[in-house]
Write a protein that holds these residues in place. Structure first.
Motif, PDB file in Angstrom:
ATOM      1  N   THR A 144      39.223  32.120  47.631  1.00  0.00           N
ATOM      2  CA  THR A 144      39.502  33.554  47.781  1.00  0.00           C
ATOM      3  C   THR A 144      38.953  34.033  48.900  1.00  0.00           C
ATOM      4  O   THR A 144      37.796  33.800  49.303  1.00  0.00           O
ATOM      5  CB  THR A 144      39.311  34.322  46.642  1.00  0.00           C
ATOM      6  N   GLY A 202      44.367  35.708  48.186  1.00  0.00           N
ATOM      7  CA  GLY A 202      43.418  36.376  48.967  1.00  0.00           C
ATOM      8  C   GLY A 202      44.117  37.839  49.416  1.00  0.00           C
ATOM      9  O   GLY A 202      45.209  37.864  49.027  1.00  0.00           O
ATOM     10  N   TYR A 203      43.548  38.657  49.926  1.00  0.00           N
ATOM     11  CA  TYR A 203      43.836  39.960  50.310  1.00  0.00           C
ATOM     12  C   TYR A 203      43.297  40.337  51.742  1.00  0.00           C
ATOM     13  O   TYR A 203      42.103  40.629  51.660  1.00  0.00           O
ATOM     14  CB  TYR A 203      43.754  40.928  49.189  1.00  0.00           C
ATOM     15  N   ASP A 218      45.355  49.320  51.345  1.00  0.00           N
ATOM     16  CA  ASP A 218      44.237  49.200  50.586  1.00  0.00           C
ATOM     17  C   ASP A 218      43.843  50.030  49.461  1.00  0.00           C
ATOM     18  O   ASP A 218      42.273  50.172  49.539  1.00  0.00           O
ATOM     19  CB  ASP A 218      43.016  49.035  51.750  1.00  0.00           C
ATOM     20  N   LEU A 275      38.782  37.983  50.850  1.00  0.00           N
ATOM     21  CA  LEU A 275      39.164  39.497  50.787  1.00  0.00           C
ATOM     22  C   LEU A 275      38.323  40.221  52.012  1.00  0.00           C
ATOM     23  O   LEU A 275      37.469  39.732  52.555  1.00  0.00           O
ATOM     24  CB  LEU A 275      38.249  40.162  49.598  1.00  0.00           C
ATOM     25  N   VAL A 334      38.253  45.647  51.319  1.00  0.00           N
ATOM     26  CA  VAL A 334      38.918  45.330  49.829  1.00  0.00           C
ATOM     27  C   VAL A 334      37.751  44.748  49.029  1.00  0.00           C
ATOM     28  O   VAL A 334      37.829  45.138  47.751  1.00  0.00           O
ATOM     29  CB  VAL A 334      39.843  44.189  50.230  1.00  0.00           C
ATOM     30  N   ALA A 335      36.999  43.829  49.811  1.00  0.00           N
ATOM     31  CA  ALA A 335      35.767  43.374  48.518  1.00  0.00           C
ATOM     32  C   ALA A 335      34.981  44.515  47.923  1.00  0.00           C
ATOM     33  O   ALA A 335      34.583  44.455  46.862  1.00  0.00           O
ATOM     34  CB  ALA A 335      35.092  42.470  49.251  1.00  0.00           C
ATOM     35  N   ILE A 352      46.301  41.264  42.976  1.00  0.00           N
ATOM     36  CA  ILE A 352      45.398  40.231  42.209  1.00  0.00           C
ATOM     37  C   ILE A 352      45.867  39.784  40.944  1.00  0.00           C
ATOM     38  O   ILE A 352      45.748  38.575  40.657  1.00  0.00           O
ATOM     39  CB  ILE A 352      43.854  40.890  42.273  1.00  0.00           C
ATOM     40  N   ILE A 370      45.609  46.831  45.462  1.00  0.00           N
ATOM     41  CA  ILE A 370      44.766  45.640  45.177  1.00  0.00           C
ATOM     42  C   ILE A 370      44.885  44.888  44.052  1.00  0.00           C
ATOM     43  O   ILE A 370      44.863  43.686  43.656  1.00  0.00           O
ATOM     44  CB  ILE A 370      43.189  46.100  45.771  1.00  0.00           C
TER      45      ILE A 370
END
Length: 226
Positions: free
Chosen positions: A144, A121-122, A106, A146, A150-151, A115, A111
């Motif tokens: 998406t 998405g992650y 992460d 996350l 991550v967000a 992206i 990330i």
């Protein structure tokens, strides 16, 4: 699991890509119990994922980032999404896969690279199964998802953008963090020592430092290292 023959929507077709056999087996067992999801294939390398995606036309590729030897998950994602741009109705545009990253990593660097490569998405592997299932369905629709951490990182970066380093600059910075000198870095990356020095000057400028130790310290603080 609902099938078109039952009068309901078709299941989301999944290709799982992870280089750890035990992890793949666990994911397959987990996804087999998920409503509206059908695993159509599994891959242990990026190259295998590309070949299977072309043949099996999944809706979503569940992608790990670190894949051992060969191309990594980011490069595999980039190639899969590049194929999306050239897809035609004859290739089944509805089956051109979206990529949902599922990883333990992460860092900001991971990330950002994922992206930028086109991941829809992650997610982190610590997520609950229900979150993973929901993210798969969302990815199949191009939406998406996350993970919370991550967000949070994405939002923090938007408020206070990190320095933008090229892939080569990141490579050199990673070598620098291991304590290698210019000559050793040049040998490791198959470039000239003069090229290393040029990249280092640019890295120093972007990070606002003037020493090797300063560059490594800032890179660690801002999570720029893979």
């Amino acid at each position: 699991m609902t099938h078109p023959a039952d009068g309901g929507p078709a299941p989301v077709r999944i290709l799982v890509c992870d280089d750890h056999v035990v992890v793949r087996a666990g994911l397959l067992a987990l996804l087999d119990s998920a409503p509206g999801i059908e695993v159509v294939g599994e891959a242990g390398t990026g190259e295998e994922a590309l070949a299977l995606a072309a043949r099996l036309t999944p809706d979503v590729v569940l992608m790990d980032l670190q894949l051992g030897a060969g191309i990594d998950g980011v490069e595999t994602t980039r190639r899969l999404t590049a194929a999306t741009a050239t897809a035609t109705p004859q290739t089944g545009s509805g089956r051109v896969p979206h990529v949902l990253v599922l990883t333990t990593y992460d860092t900001d660097a991971d990330i950002t690279r994922a992206i930028e490569a086109g991941a829809t998405g992650y997610l982190l592997k610590a997520e609950r199964p229900e979150e993973l299932f929901a993210a798969i369905h969302a990815a199949a629709q191009g939406r998406t998802t996350l993970s919370g951490p991550v967000a949070g990182r994405v939002m923090a970066n938007m408020r206070s953008p990190r320095p933008s380093l090229t892939d080569r600059e990141r490579d050199i910075l990673a070598q620098l963090a291991t304590g290698l000198g210019n000559r050793e870095i040049a040998r490791a990356l198959f470039i000239s020592e003069a090229t290393v020095k040029t990249h280092l000057r640019r890295i120093y400028d972007k990070l606002g430092v003037d020493t090797r130790a300063g560059a490594v310290a800032v890179a660690k603080e801002q999570r720029l290292l893979p």
